[in-house]
Design a protein around this motif. Structure first.
Motif, PDB file in Angstrom:
ATOM      1  N   VAL A   1       0.828  -1.209   0.000  1.00 32.22           N
ATOM      2  CA  VAL A   1       0.000   0.000   0.000  1.00 32.22           C
ATOM      3  C   VAL A   1       0.861   1.258   0.000  1.00 32.22           C
ATOM      4  N   VAL A   2       0.480   2.222  -0.852  1.00 31.39           N
ATOM      5  CA  VAL A   2       1.222   3.486  -0.945  1.00 31.39           C
ATOM      6  C   VAL A   2       0.356   4.697  -0.620  1.00 31.39           C
ATOM      7  N   GLY A   3      -0.929   4.493  -0.359  1.00 32.47           N
ATOM      8  CA  GLY A   3      -1.795   5.610  -0.014  1.00 32.47           C
ATOM      9  C   GLY A   3      -3.227   5.171   0.153  1.00 32.47           C
ATOM     10  N   GLY A   4      -4.053   6.071   0.664  1.00 33.83           N
ATOM     11  CA  GLY A   4      -5.460   5.743   0.865  1.00 33.83           C
ATOM     12  C   GLY A   4      -6.284   6.992   1.084  1.00 33.83           C
ATOM     13  N   ALA A   5      -7.594   6.818   1.102  1.00 31.38           N
ATOM     14  CA  ALA A   5      -8.517   7.925   1.332  1.00 31.38           C
ATOM     15  C   ALA A   5      -9.847   7.374   1.811  1.00 31.38           C
ATOM     16  N   ILE A   6     -10.581   8.185   2.548  1.00 34.04           N
ATOM     17  CA  ILE A   6     -11.946   7.829   2.920  1.00 34.04           C
ATOM     18  C   ILE A   6     -12.874   8.927   2.436  1.00 34.04           C
ATOM     19  N   MET A   7     -14.076   8.508   2.015  1.00 36.67           N
ATOM     20  CA  MET A   7     -15.086   9.402   1.460  1.00 36.67           C
ATOM     21  C   MET A   7     -16.059   9.871   2.549  1.00 36.67           C
ATOM     22  N   PRO A   8     -16.909  10.843   2.242  1.00 38.89           N
ATOM     23  CA  PRO A   8     -17.900  11.304   3.229  1.00 38.89           C
ATOM     24  C   PRO A   8     -18.859  10.221   3.682  1.00 38.89           C
ATOM     25  N   ASP A   9     -19.010   9.142   2.885  1.00 42.65           N
ATOM     26  CA  ASP A   9     -19.944   8.068   3.254  1.00 42.65           C
ATOM     27  C   ASP A   9     -19.241   6.879   3.892  1.00 42.65           C
ATOM     28  N   ALA A  10     -18.021   7.070   4.383  1.00 37.05           N
ATOM     29  CA  ALA A  10     -17.245   5.945   4.919  1.00 37.05           C
ATOM     30  C   ALA A  10     -17.898   5.337   6.152  1.00 37.05           C
ATOM     31  N   CYS A  11     -17.850   4.008   6.231  1.00 32.29           N
ATOM     32  CA  CYS A  11     -18.333   3.294   7.403  1.00 32.29           C
ATOM     33  C   CYS A  11     -17.629   1.940   7.466  1.00 32.29           C
ATOM     34  N   PRO A  12     -17.419   1.393   8.679  1.00 33.38           N
ATOM     35  CA  PRO A  12     -16.694   0.122   8.815  1.00 33.38           C
ATOM     36  C   PRO A  12     -17.435  -1.017   8.121  1.00 33.38           C
TER      37      PRO A  12
ATOM     38  N   SER B   1     -13.826  15.452  -9.985  1.00 31.22           N
ATOM     39  CA  SER B   1     -12.789  16.492 -10.081  1.00 31.22           C
ATOM     40  C   SER B   1     -11.376  15.931 -10.004  1.00 31.22           C
ATOM     41  N   ASP B   2     -11.249  14.582  -9.926  1.00 30.63           N
ATOM     42  CA  ASP B   2      -9.931  13.945  -9.818  1.00 30.63           C
ATOM     43  C   ASP B   2      -9.137  14.538  -8.657  1.00 30.63           C
ATOM     44  N   ALA B   3      -9.812  14.706  -7.526  1.00 25.79           N
ATOM     45  CA  ALA B   3      -9.200  15.354  -6.362  1.00 25.79           C
ATOM     46  C   ALA B   3      -8.066  14.508  -5.795  1.00 25.79           C
ATOM     47  N   SER B   4      -6.893  15.114  -5.623  1.00 28.04           N
ATOM     48  CA  SER B   4      -5.749  14.382  -5.084  1.00 28.04           C
ATOM     49  C   SER B   4      -6.003  13.950  -3.642  1.00 28.04           C
ATOM     50  N   ASN B   5      -6.797  14.739  -2.907  1.00 23.41           N
ATOM     51  CA  ASN B   5      -7.106  14.404  -1.519  1.00 23.41           C
ATOM     52  C   ASN B   5      -8.049  13.194  -1.408  1.00 23.41           C
ATOM     53  N   ALA B   6      -8.549  12.713  -2.553  1.00 21.13           N
ATOM     54  CA  ALA B   6      -9.407  11.529  -2.569  1.00 21.13           C
ATOM     55  C   ALA B   6      -8.861  10.475  -3.526  1.00 21.13           C
TER      56      ALA B   6
ATOM     57  N   SER C   1     -17.625  20.583  -0.420  1.00 22.73           N
ATOM     58  CA  SER C   1     -16.609  21.216   0.425  1.00 22.73           C
ATOM     59  C   SER C   1     -15.227  20.597   0.257  1.00 22.73           C
ATOM     60  N   PHE C   2     -15.167  19.298  -0.047  1.00 21.11           N
ATOM     61  CA  PHE C   2     -13.869  18.651  -0.289  1.00 21.11           C
ATOM     62  C   PHE C   2     -13.508  18.639  -1.768  1.00 21.11           C
ATOM     63  N   ASP C   3     -14.332  19.290  -2.588  1.00 17.41           N
ATOM     64  CA  ASP C   3     -14.101  19.379  -4.040  1.00 17.41           C
ATOM     65  C   ASP C   3     -13.913  17.993  -4.660  1.00 17.41           C
ATOM     66  N   LEU C   4     -14.793  17.067  -4.279  1.00 17.31           N
ATOM     67  CA  LEU C   4     -14.700  15.703  -4.800  1.00 17.31           C
ATOM     68  C   LEU C   4     -15.365  15.579  -6.154  1.00 17.31           C
ATOM     69  N   ALA C   5     -16.371  16.395  -6.400  1.00 12.51           N
ATOM     70  CA  ALA C   5     -17.089  16.347  -7.669  1.00 12.51           C
ATOM     71  C   ALA C   5     -17.988  17.565  -7.780  1.00 12.51           C
TER      72      ALA C   5
END
Length: 470
Positions: A101-112, A366-371, A438-442
């Protein structure tokens, strides 16, 4: 003492000498028995073949905790969301220790979604030269498709869809099955992961089916154009589940060999291996089957409704995508970059549902790098089905449905309301939509306001018939 009466060596003998089964195994066994037939002593055969015993690979260590970070695209609004986020963080920290693994992200709808260390729903994980079956989940290629039906009456479309679609376990009965093309079945037979009688039978029986859980068929109107739209949500059903199981078994062999400290659910198949190439091809075949499945339901509904179709596009949110030498695993996360697939919408649009009483969002990523280039796939949950039922108190599922979906035509294929799919079981739709911005995801480019939908509902549990007495 050496057995002088031995007439044949077996794979068991080779394994006892330290050889590992693999492509070279048949040749080694042939050489060993050829030497034995010439009267060469077993001890000499063993010595001669010892040069072919592979050197055990060094075990790949886990990353140090915190060495690989992940991006958070979620702001909790209340105590429930705070608790949910802490659980997601805990599991993602464990996932990030996986060596590939080299990176990861969680979205606003994340849940276990499982034991600690399991990729959460709404999670994205980037890995180098590795495909992790556990990170796309058993519901491979869970996806959405939308068809513009112009001025068709939503009521007539939903009624037609109710006659066409199929929810629940298993497939369609004989005589009601949808045709699977010979080319697609040939593709299954050409792949070592899919060339299996049970997989091929499932591919034939389950074409035109949607399964259960949160899968649905939704009818509404575009807020931009006023035109009727139909949206389906489902994955690859039995064929995908069987591929997932086979992929996990192969990945486990590599895990034991290369990285036994890696959690079993995060085992991987090296992408540049023969197994990796075959598994990647199998994923693309399953993707094609799933898209065909969506298409078959849309086309059949249009025929029954007498509707004409306009544009149609789709996107998956449980899949693996390649960018360079990085494999991006989205589990409940929608790719949001231009050209993520050859058949992606030419305008870059994807589909994000929220719940049965809210609009389906049409967005442009938006091809957001933070996601890592992704956006959410839906609204997500903050608690389990059991907890949701507890919070309903004395209110029945039917009463809650009437209250939460007033004015909508909501149908359950099995006839009984599935309380876990009520709008109140999901995170607030407005909050998810706001965090996408707000996170500019789309960019949200349209809303499909609901007329109604069909879901599986609470279906009878499958029970295995016991063996009768003799």
């Amino acid at each position: 003492m050496e057995d002088l009466t031995l007439t044949q060596l077996t794979g068991k003998d080779l394994k006892s000498w330290g050889h590992r089964p693999g492509p070279q195994f048949p040749d080694l066994l042939a050489r060993a028995n050829e030497m034995l037939a010439k009267g060469i002593e077993v001890s000499r055969i063993r010595d001669d073949l010892s040069a072919d015993i592979p050197i055990p690979p060094e075990h790949i260590e886990l990353h140090e905790e915190g060495a690989v970070v992940f991006h958070e695209n979620l702001i909790p609004a209340d105590a429930d969301e705070e608790t949910n986020l802490e659980k997601v963080r805990e599991t993602m920290r464990a996932v990030m220790r996986t060596p590939t693994v080299v990176g990861g992200a969680i979205m606003p709808d994340a849940c276990p979604a499982g034991p600690v260390g399991t990729i959460p729903v709404g999670g994205v994980v980037a890995a180098r030269n590795a495909i992790h079956p556990g990170m796309h989940s058993a519901d491979i290629c869970c996806s959405l498709m939308m068809t513009d039906l112009g001025d068709a009456d939503p009521a007539e479309v939903l009624e037609a869809a109710a006659k066409v679609t199929h929810f629940g376990p298993g497939g369609r009965p004989q005589g009601q099955r949808f045709t699977v093309s010979l080319d697609l079945l040939d593709a299954f037979r050409s792949n070592p992961f899919l060339d299996n009688a049970k997989v091929i039978r499932a591919a034939q029986e389950q074409m035109g089916t949607q399964g259960d859980g949160n899968h649905f068929l939704f009818v509404g109107r575009s807020r931009n154009t006023g035109r009727t739209a139909m949206i389906t949500h489902h994955g690859s059903r039995g064929p995908g589940a069987k591929l997932y199981k086979a992929g996990m078994e192969v990945a486990e062999k590599y895990r034991r060999l290369y990285s036994p400290k890696t959690l079993k659910q995060n085992a991987w198949i090296p992408a540049d291996s023969e197994d990796g190439r075959a598994y990647w091809d199998a994923l693309q075949i399953i993707r094609k089957w799933t898209k065909t499945n969506h298409n078959s339901i849309h086309q059949a509904t249009m025929e029954v409704a007498g509707a004409s179709g306009g544009e149609r596009f789709w996107n998956e949110h449980n899949f693996v995508f390649q960018r360079g030498d990085i494999y991006l695993h989205g589990k409940g996360a929608t790719p949001g970059w231009s050209g993520f697939a050859a058949d992606a919408d030419k305008d870059g649009r994807t589909i994000i549902p929220l719940n049965m009483a809210e609009p389906v969002l049409i967005v442009r990523g938006s091809d957001a790098s933070n996601a890592l280039g992704f956006s959410p796939h839906g609204a997500g949950r903050n608690w389990s089905r059991t907890e949701h039922m507890r919070r309903l108190g004395t209110k029945t599922a039917q009463e809650a449905l009437v209250e939460e979906t007033a004015g909508l035509d909501i149908r359950f294929y099995g006839g009984k309301v599935d309380a876990s799919e009520l709008p109140s079981s999901y995170k607030p739709a407005a909050a998810v939509a706001e965090q996408i911005k707000s996170f500019d995801l789309a960019e949200i480019v349209d809303w499909i306001d609901p007329y109604g939908c069909i879901m599986a509902g609470e279906l009878p549990r499958f029970t295995r018939r016991g063996k009768g007495r003799r």
